[in-house]
Scaffold this active site. Structure first.
Site, PDB file in Angstrom:
ATOM      1  N   CYS A  69       0.776  -1.219  -0.001  1.00  0.00           N
ATOM      2  CA  CYS A  69       0.046  -0.274   0.076  1.00  0.00           C
ATOM      3  C   CYS A  69       0.888   1.160   0.147  1.00  0.00           C
ATOM      4  CB  CYS A  69      -0.871  -0.078   1.187  1.00  0.00           C
ATOM      5  SG  CYS A  69      -0.025  -0.228   2.853  1.00  0.00           S
ATOM      6  N   HIS A  70       2.180   1.289  -0.047  1.00  0.00           N
ATOM      7  CA  HIS A  70       2.966   2.362   0.023  1.00  0.00           C
ATOM      8  C   HIS A  70       4.193   2.129  -0.671  1.00  0.00           C
ATOM      9  CE1 HIS A  70       5.925   5.356   1.910  1.00  0.00           C
ATOM     10  NE2 HIS A  70       4.648   5.820   2.440  1.00  0.00           N
ATOM     11  N   PHE A  71       4.155   2.578  -1.884  1.00  0.00           N
ATOM     12  CA  PHE A  71       3.092   3.251  -2.730  1.00  0.00           C
ATOM     13  C   PHE A  71       2.744   2.370  -3.935  1.00  0.00           C
ATOM     14  CE2 PHE A  71       5.767   6.514  -1.113  1.00  0.00           C
ATOM     15  CZ  PHE A  71       4.654   7.465  -0.412  1.00  0.00           C
ATOM     16  N   VAL A  76       7.770   1.157  -1.107  1.00  0.00           N
ATOM     17  CA  VAL A  76       8.838   1.452   0.045  1.00  0.00           C
ATOM     18  C   VAL A  76       8.346   1.299   1.380  1.00  0.00           C
ATOM     19  CG1 VAL A  76       8.332   3.840  -0.331  1.00  0.00           C
ATOM     20  CG2 VAL A  76      10.657   3.270   0.188  1.00  0.00           C
TER      21      VAL A  76
END
Length: 171
Positions: A69-71, A76
């Protein structure tokens, strides 16, 4: 109270449930927010200031929740999770020394990010040196730390502060 000088994942989970140092000791977060897999070294008189040190590790793999979910398309590890791990370790140190109460992050002097944790990394290493320990009405630990990924320093933080409170209702 346990005075072991290293702890495995099961020990850290037990700490999160109040089962490692006692039910009134500061707890680590559990599940996804526990950002530590093991503590390989902890002592009360080592480190740069002779007041204690901790070395801990987190194993990295592409399936870790935050990479999903990041990103999107640019996975990362969020920098705030590494910073939180450092606060977790200061609180753990105080519990290991016998403090009782609930741990809360109180601040940090300076944080520098000079790299990133990507899904192909293997291991994050946290290295903290305790600068000050306060055991009065307020119990507090202050530490400096670095975070490495696969042996390369990528974060540094000074004056990480964690307090241990008997009552957090007015915090």
């Amino acid at each position: 109270m346990s005075k072991a000088n290293s702890f495995n994942k099961e020990d850290l989970i037990a700490c999160g449930h109040g089962e490692l140092f006692g039910e009134h000791s500061p707890r680590l977060p559990i599940d996804n927010m526990l950002m530590i897999d093991r503590i390989t070294k902890i002592n009360a008189d080592g480190g740069e200031f002779g007041k204690g040190e901790i070395v801990a590790e987190l194993d990295i793999n592409p399936e870790l929740w935050f990479f999903k979910c990041h990103f999107d398309g640019d996975p990362v590890m969020p920098g705030c999770l590494g910073l939180d791990a450092l606060w977790q370790l200061v609180g753990f140190f105080l519990g290991w020394e016998g403090a009782e109460g609930k741990g809360r992050a109180l601040g940090v002097g300076e944080v520098k990010f000079t790299g990133q944790v990507l899904p192909d990394a293997k291991k994050v290493t946290y290295k903290l040196t305790v600068k000050r320990k306060v055991y009065r009405k307020l119990v507090m630990g202050i530490a400096d730390a670095v975070m490495e990924v696969d042996g390369r320093e990528i974060y540094s933080a000074t004056d990480l502060k964690v307090g241990i409170f008997k009552d957090t209702s007015s915090f």
